[in-house]
Design a protein around this motif. Structure first.
Motif, mmCIF file in Angstrom:
data_model
loop_
_atom_site.group_PDB
_atom_site.id
_atom_site.type_symbol
_atom_site.label_atom_id
_atom_site.label_comp_id
_atom_site.label_asym_id
_atom_site.label_seq_id
_atom_site.Cartn_x
_atom_site.Cartn_y
_atom_site.Cartn_z
ATOM 1 N N ARG A 63 37.055 -1.727 -33.139
ATOM 2 C CA ARG A 63 38.237 -2.437 -33.008
ATOM 3 C C ARG A 63 39.510 -1.701 -32.483
ATOM 4 N N HIS A 64 39.714 -0.641 -32.595
ATOM 5 C CA HIS A 64 40.511 0.546 -31.978
ATOM 6 C C HIS A 64 40.186 0.450 -30.367
ATOM 7 N N ALA A 65 39.065 0.635 -30.010
ATOM 8 C CA ALA A 65 38.896 0.720 -28.881
ATOM 9 C C ALA A 65 39.262 -0.378 -28.225
ATOM 10 N N LEU A 66 39.003 -1.756 -28.707
ATOM 11 C CA LEU A 66 39.205 -3.171 -28.318
ATOM 12 C C LEU A 66 40.840 -3.269 -27.885
ATOM 13 N N GLU A 67 41.417 -2.803 -28.926
ATOM 14 C CA GLU A 67 42.896 -2.855 -28.840
ATOM 15 C C GLU A 67 43.549 -2.083 -27.883
ATOM 16 N N LEU A 68 43.094 -1.077 -27.733
ATOM 17 C CA LEU A 68 43.412 -0.241 -26.460
ATOM 18 C C LEU A 68 43.203 -0.587 -25.241
ATOM 19 N N ALA A 69 42.081 -1.406 -24.878
ATOM 20 C CA ALA A 69 41.572 -1.929 -23.779
ATOM 21 C C ALA A 69 42.502 -3.200 -23.720
ATOM 22 N N ALA A 70 42.976 -3.719 -24.599
ATOM 23 C CA ALA A 70 43.772 -5.164 -24.707
ATOM 24 C C ALA A 70 45.278 -4.729 -24.170
ATOM 25 N N GLU A 71 45.538 -3.621 -24.298
ATOM 26 C CA GLU A 71 46.860 -3.044 -23.484
ATOM 27 C C GLU A 71 46.595 -2.408 -21.969
ATOM 28 N N CYS A 93 30.420 -5.334 -30.135
ATOM 29 C CA CYS A 93 30.035 -6.849 -29.731
ATOM 30 C C CYS A 93 30.451 -7.554 -31.262
ATOM 31 N N GLU A 94 30.231 -6.799 -32.307
ATOM 32 C CA GLU A 94 30.559 -7.546 -33.468
ATOM 33 C C GLU A 94 32.272 -7.770 -33.500
ATOM 34 N N ALA A 95 32.799 -6.844 -33.306
ATOM 35 C CA ALA A 95 34.180 -6.765 -33.227
ATOM 36 C C ALA A 95 34.640 -7.669 -32.200
ATOM 37 N N ILE A 96 33.981 -8.037 -31.096
ATOM 38 C CA ILE A 96 34.611 -8.924 -30.323
ATOM 39 C C ILE A 96 34.274 -10.264 -30.734
ATOM 40 N N GLU A 97 33.056 -10.553 -31.395
ATOM 41 C CA GLU A 97 32.870 -11.803 -32.008
ATOM 42 C C GLU A 97 34.021 -12.127 -32.958
ATOM 43 N N HIS A 98 34.188 -11.634 -33.761
ATOM 44 C CA HIS A 98 35.226 -11.727 -34.915
ATOM 45 C C HIS A 98 36.487 -11.340 -34.478
ATOM 46 N N GLY A 99 37.061 -10.987 -33.349
ATOM 47 C CA GLY A 99 38.405 -10.334 -32.947
ATOM 48 C C GLY A 99 39.116 -11.683 -32.447
ATOM 49 N N ALA A 101 40.781 -13.979 -29.545
ATOM 50 C CA ALA A 101 40.157 -14.553 -28.300
ATOM 51 C C ALA A 101 40.448 -13.689 -27.171
ATOM 52 N N ALA A 102 41.516 -13.047 -27.246
ATOM 53 C CA ALA A 102 41.688 -12.239 -26.057
ATOM 54 C C ALA A 102 40.605 -11.100 -25.695
ATOM 55 N N TRP A 103 39.999 -10.543 -26.799
ATOM 56 C CA TRP A 103 39.135 -9.690 -26.595
ATOM 57 C C TRP A 103 37.929 -10.046 -25.933
ATOM 58 N N ARG A 104 37.720 -11.413 -25.826
ATOM 59 C CA ARG A 104 36.511 -11.875 -25.304
ATOM 60 C C ARG A 104 36.797 -11.728 -23.421
ATOM 61 N N GLU A 105 38.222 -11.583 -23.090
ATOM 62 C CA GLU A 105 38.368 -11.690 -21.849
ATOM 63 C C GLU A 105 38.236 -10.334 -21.086
ATOM 64 N N THR B 231 20.139 -12.617 -34.314
ATOM 65 C CA THR B 231 20.855 -12.169 -32.974
ATOM 66 C C THR B 231 21.806 -13.215 -32.719
ATOM 67 N N ARG B 232 22.832 -12.811 -31.915
ATOM 68 C CA ARG B 232 24.000 -13.688 -31.951
ATOM 69 C C ARG B 232 24.197 -13.870 -30.348
ATOM 70 N N ILE B 233 24.773 -14.933 -29.846
ATOM 71 C CA ILE B 233 25.391 -14.916 -28.513
ATOM 72 C C ILE B 233 26.847 -15.122 -28.500
ATOM 73 N N ILE B 234 27.668 -14.541 -27.688
ATOM 74 C CA ILE B 234 28.961 -14.419 -27.814
ATOM 75 C C ILE B 234 29.422 -15.195 -26.295
ATOM 76 N N GLU B 235 30.064 -16.331 -26.389
ATOM 77 C CA GLU B 235 30.436 -16.843 -24.858
ATOM 78 C C GLU B 235 31.720 -16.283 -24.873
ATOM 79 N N ARG B 236 31.891 -16.087 -23.404
ATOM 80 C CA ARG B 236 33.102 -15.247 -22.734
ATOM 81 C C ARG B 236 33.677 -16.151 -21.566
ATOM 82 N N PRO B 237 35.001 -16.459 -21.613
ATOM 83 C CA PRO B 237 35.526 -17.252 -20.585
ATOM 84 C C PRO B 237 35.553 -16.306 -19.317
ATOM 85 N N GLY B 238 34.971 -16.826 -18.137
ATOM 86 C CA GLY B 238 34.944 -16.139 -16.920
ATOM 87 C C GLY B 238 33.973 -14.898 -16.953
#
Lengths: 253, 253
Positions: A63-71, A93-99, A101-105, B231-238
């Protein structure tokens, strides 16, 4: 979003086993997260920042990594071995799935590495030369009953088995119990390889028949490989014995 | 005896995924054996000799390497991926076990590499993030009944599965039959990853639910990863969807 997360595998421990791709990815990053001994294997530049943490809080680190990347930062999450095998890639991946929506970009790039079982296998011959499985013996994230069931089914299937996380200060009995279960399912003569720190200065390799294998032969840095009934030992004069699993299998297996 | 055999893994295909250890080992050798496309990935010096051969005669190639080493040469046996996973390391051990006693006195060094399933997994997320197995679908060296039995037990154990040698010109029905068997054992929604030539210019990745997976989606250069029910799939915009297997498992699995 311009930030990205690079999940980088540094291989089993020797600098000679780090891929150029992993070094190049590390060169791109501004911020580093990971267990300190892994980050210490990289020579960071003055403009690169290490955020050291202990090895247990994988999801918090992701989560920390994704927060920094989101910055907008380029963040390296560093693993030993391969990051996709019982390591940080799944946690990210787990943090992205449950974090949020912006983390998916955010761009995510996983850089593979030589995982421990491959390095241990290479040092001893070719014990993974036939069908095999990799099982984490840690019951922190799954019930022990499931691990027992997998061990029995893997033995019945004739898989060679590589155990990750075989033992730790807090998990002392699991590996011994795994050997007990396997002694009920497999011949006592099946070779067990204890491979510690393969490719590093403090490397230690040992081969013991399953009937005599003891949990005390492993520590946290050990990858344990349990052969199948097909696995062979080749004694060699003046050289270490080789352990290998033939490419063929008899119909009776 | 002064001769030696180096069994070298060149990784899945990109030069950036070849370890320095593999390049250094190749630099030591005078004679090279292996499938020509693998040897072509190395730039041999004028004093280095390539003995090209086709990819099917692994045992003959192993014996040839040992004969040259017994003459005092330093011989490189080159594999793609990792030489210990369905590749040349086991064939060389097999040749040593059944060959002249003198071959047991030769130095053998296996240099590990990034094996195909790790490269494919990295490109798609972390499908091997939990317990998994690797199965060769080739029935050239083992009976098909044994492969079927392993597929069913692996599904019952909840392993993610990576298939090597999924299909070839001479083995056209095995992968389709494997999917049929797994459809009897696993939910139709389980993701199947077809990873072709990961890390190379002609890379192609596809994800299909098990219920719709077809053998025609694979060729010889494809590593197929079949997820577990977790196993999970995470859809991501773009961005491409991520496929991952969580580090935890529910008791019901």
């Amino acid at each position: 979003m311009s930030g990205k997360v690079l999940v980088i595998g540094l291989g089993p421990g020797s600098d000679a086993q780090v891929t150029p791709e992993a070094l190049a990815a590390a060169g791109e990053a501004s911020d580093f997260l990971g267990y300190k001994p892994y980050i210490d294997r990289l020579s960071l530049r003055p403009d690169q920042t290490a955020h050291a943490s202990d090895n247990r809080e994988e999801l918090a680190r992701a989560r920390h990594a994704l927060e920094l990347a989101a910055e907008g930062k380029t963040v390296a999450v560093v693993s030993g071995g391969d990051p996709g095998v019982f390591a940080m890639a799944a946690a990210v991946c787990e943090a992205i799935e449950h974090g949020p929506a912006a983390w998916r970009e955010l761009e995510l790039r996983v850089v593979p590495g030589v995982t421990a079982m491959l390095a241990v296998a290479a040092r001893i011959g070719a014990p993974l030369g036939h069908d095999f499985c990799a099982i984490s013996l840690s019951d922190n994230l799954k019930p022990w009953e499931l691990i027992e069931r997998r061990l029995r089914l893997a033995a019945q299937a004739g898989f060679v088995m590589a155990f990750y996380n075989p033992i730790s200060r807090a998990r002392t009995w699991q590996l011994g119990r795994a050997f007990e279960i396997l002694r009920e399912e497999l011949p006592a003569s099946v070779p067990v390889v204890f491979g510690r720190a393969a490719g590093r200065a403090d490397e230690r390799m040992a081969v013991t028949p399953l009937g005599e294998a003891r949990a005390e032969q492993a520590d946290m840095a050990t990858c344990v490989i349990v052969g199948s009934p097909e696995t062979r030992i080749i004694e060699r004069p003046g050289l270490d014995a080789l352990v290998y699993s033939p490419r063929f299998a008899r119909p009776s297996a």
